[in-house]
Design a protein around this motif. Structure first.
Motif, short mmCIF file in Angstrom:
data_model
loop_
_atom_site.label_atom_id
_atom_site.label_comp_id
_atom_site.label_asym_id
_atom_site.label_seq_id
_atom_site.Cartn_x
_atom_site.Cartn_y
_atom_site.Cartn_z
N ILE A 181 -41.72 -15.49 21.99
CA ILE A 181 -42.31 -17.08 21.91
C ILE A 181 -43.51 -17.49 20.83
N ASP A 182 -42.91 -17.99 19.65
CA ASP A 182 -43.26 -17.89 18.87
C ASP A 182 -44.82 -18.27 18.26
N ASN A 183 -45.12 -19.78 19.71
CA ASN A 183 -46.72 -20.08 19.80
C ASN A 183 -47.22 -19.64 20.65
N PRO A 184 -47.41 -18.16 21.45
CA PRO A 184 -48.08 -17.82 22.31
C PRO A 184 -49.10 -18.74 23.62
N MET A 185 -50.01 -19.52 22.53
CA MET A 185 -50.78 -20.50 23.31
C MET A 185 -50.45 -21.59 23.30
N ARG A 186 -48.91 -22.17 23.82
CA ARG A 186 -48.64 -22.61 24.42
C ARG A 186 -48.09 -22.74 25.59
N MET A 187 -47.74 -22.08 25.63
CA MET A 187 -47.71 -21.20 27.36
C MET A 187 -49.09 -22.31 28.56
N ILE A 188 -48.01 -22.35 28.89
CA ILE A 188 -49.62 -22.83 30.47
C ILE A 188 -48.58 -21.39 31.57
N PRO A 189 -49.99 -20.66 32.08
CA PRO A 189 -51.04 -20.18 33.59
C PRO A 189 -50.01 -20.19 34.17
N PHE A 223 -42.14 -10.69 25.86
CA PHE A 223 -41.99 -11.34 27.29
C PHE A 223 -40.78 -10.63 27.58
N PHE A 224 -41.11 -10.43 28.98
CA PHE A 224 -39.94 -9.93 30.43
C PHE A 224 -39.67 -11.56 30.41
N THR A 225 -38.93 -11.69 30.70
CA THR A 225 -37.87 -13.00 31.48
C THR A 225 -37.78 -12.96 32.75
N VAL A 226 -38.41 -13.45 33.87
CA VAL A 226 -38.49 -13.62 35.16
C VAL A 226 -37.48 -15.13 35.28
N ALA A 227 -37.10 -15.30 36.76
CA ALA A 227 -36.85 -16.47 37.74
C ALA A 227 -37.93 -16.61 38.78
N ASN A 228 -38.23 -17.52 39.22
CA ASN A 228 -38.98 -17.67 40.21
C ASN A 228 -38.59 -17.84 41.01
N GLU A 229 -39.38 -19.18 42.49
CA GLU A 229 -38.45 -19.26 44.05
C GLU A 229 -36.93 -19.86 43.51
N ALA A 230 -37.22 -21.00 42.64
CA ALA A 230 -37.16 -21.99 42.08
C ALA A 230 -35.72 -22.13 41.72
N GLY A 231 -35.63 -20.78 40.88
CA GLY A 231 -34.57 -20.15 39.53
C GLY A 231 -35.01 -20.72 38.75
N ASP A 232 -36.21 -21.15 38.43
CA ASP A 232 -36.78 -20.93 36.65
C ASP A 232 -37.48 -20.48 35.89
N GLU A 233 -37.20 -20.42 34.46
CA GLU A 233 -37.25 -19.01 34.04
C GLU A 233 -38.83 -19.64 33.68
N ARG A 234 -39.00 -18.39 33.70
CA ARG A 234 -40.96 -17.38 33.31
C ARG A 234 -40.83 -16.74 33.13
N PHE A 235 -42.28 -16.50 32.50
CA PHE A 235 -42.53 -14.94 31.15
C PHE A 235 -43.72 -14.57 32.08
N THR A 236 -43.25 -13.04 31.98
CA THR A 236 -45.06 -12.17 32.15
C THR A 236 -44.49 -11.05 32.02
N ARG A 237 -45.90 -10.26 31.34
CA ARG A 237 -46.04 -8.75 30.75
C ARG A 237 -45.86 -8.19 32.07
N ASN A 238 -46.33 -8.37 32.87
CA ASN A 238 -46.45 -7.14 34.51
C ASN A 238 -44.65 -6.88 35.03
N GLY A 239 -44.65 -5.72 33.69
CA GLY A 239 -43.79 -4.76 34.34
C GLY A 239 -43.24 -4.05 35.39
N LYS A 240 -44.24 -4.13 36.59
CA LYS A 240 -44.09 -2.65 37.39
C LYS A 240 -42.96 -3.78 38.42
N PHE A 241 -41.69 -2.66 38.45
CA PHE A 241 -40.43 -3.65 38.67
C PHE A 241 -40.49 -2.95 40.01
N SER A 242 -38.70 -3.17 41.36
CA SER A 242 -38.64 -1.72 41.70
C SER A 242 -36.81 -2.75 42.16
#
Length: 298
Positions: free
Chosen positions: A213-221, A125-144
């Motif tokens: 992510i070794d076990n993606p089923m542990r991820m929380i959307p 997954f791409f790794t991004v930071a949300n508004e609070a600066g916490d790491e989050r993961f995404t497969r949406n790669g539409k960047f600018s």
């Protein structure tokens, strides 16, 4: 009689949850990097049914077991690779992930071992930071790139580099955002004009942080294409290794992995099962009405 009424009601609630999950999948068919979910139902715990005679001290014979309905326990995310769509936008990226585990062969993102253990294929997954600066993961790669030179997602979340800091693309001489960017297969950012590696403020090459992510089923959307790991699951994430079969493709986006045909079939099935349970409740309602209004008069 009321036991059957409760069972049919539980069935309606379960099918409603399934219907909501499927409609959410359909609504996100065109969302880049979206991973479809599947509602999982399970039966309530079984009850031991006994024959009561109403006589004190008498042994109660068992007549069997019965469960009192079903429960839509959770919605599981299907983490399989979506198709790639070419956009020719230099700031559109897609992760192609086929991470292998020695001794295992994955089919549809999972495998079952000889002892019945279910193992899910690691995903990148791409790794991004949300508004609070916490790491989050995404497969949406539409960047600018913003006016400040930050590489961000469509929702404004900052894309992180290998140093776990936001990627900033600014010309050191003019402080103007750099837009002529080429990204290598391993996420390295290069200047399209001279092929040189772009450097951060510390003089280090800039490379996207692609997390495994070794076990993606542990991820929380969390919505908006973001996922997080729960407390205690931090050990499941690590940067991809050179041996991992992961590639970043520039000028492409990953489409959702929703199968529209199957989604419509599942939607119709959920609707019909909901109606079937509804008719059972109506039948119980008529029976109770007759018991109150007719038998009660006798």
């Amino acid at each position: 009689m009321l036991r059957g009424l409760y069972t049919a009601t539980a069935g309606m609630l379960s099918q409603q949850r399934k219907h909501d999950t499927i409609t959410n999948n359909i609504a996100n068919i065109n969302t880049p990097g979206f991973k479809q979910s599947r509602a999982v139902s399970r039966s309530f715990p079984e009850m031991l049914i006994g024959l009561l005679e109403g006589k004190p001290g008498m042994e109660v014979p068992n007549t069997g077991r019965l469960n009192t309905g079903v429960l839509a326990e959770e919605a599981l995310t299907i983490n399989v690779q979506g198709e790639l769509r070419e956009t020719n936008n230099p700031f559109d990226f897609a992760v192609v992930s086929d991470i292998q585990v020695p001794g295992l062969v994955f089919d549809g993102g999972k495998t079952i071992t000889a002892d019945g253990q279910r193992i899910f294929q690691p995903q990148a997954f791409f790794t991004v930071a949300n508004e609070a600066g916490d790491e989050r993961f995404t497969r949406n790669g539409k960047f600018s790139v913003t006016e400040q030179g930050e590489l961000v997602t469509a929702e404004g979340f900052r894309v992180l580099g290998e140093n776990r800091q936001p990627i900033v693309l600014l010309d050191p001489a003019t402080q103007i955002p750099i837009t002529n960017v080429t990204v290598s297969k391993n996420g390295q950012l290069l200047d399209s004009l001279n092929g040189q590696a772009l450097l951060d403020a510390g003089g280090n090459p800039i490379r996207m942080l692609i997390s495994r992510i070794d076990n993606p089923m542990r991820m929380i959307p969390e919505g908006m294409g973001l996922f997080r790991l729960g407390d205690g699951d931090e050990g499941l994430v690590q940067p991809i290794a050179a041996t991992d079969r992961v590639e970043v493709k520039q000028g492409f986006v990953e489409t959702s992995n929703v199968d529209p045909t199957q989604a419509m079939v599942d939607l119709m099935s959920a609707s019909r099962m909901y109606e079937a349970n509804q008719k059972v409740i109506q039948a119980y309602d008529k029976s109770m009405e007759k018991a109150v209004n007719e038998i009660g008069r006798v």
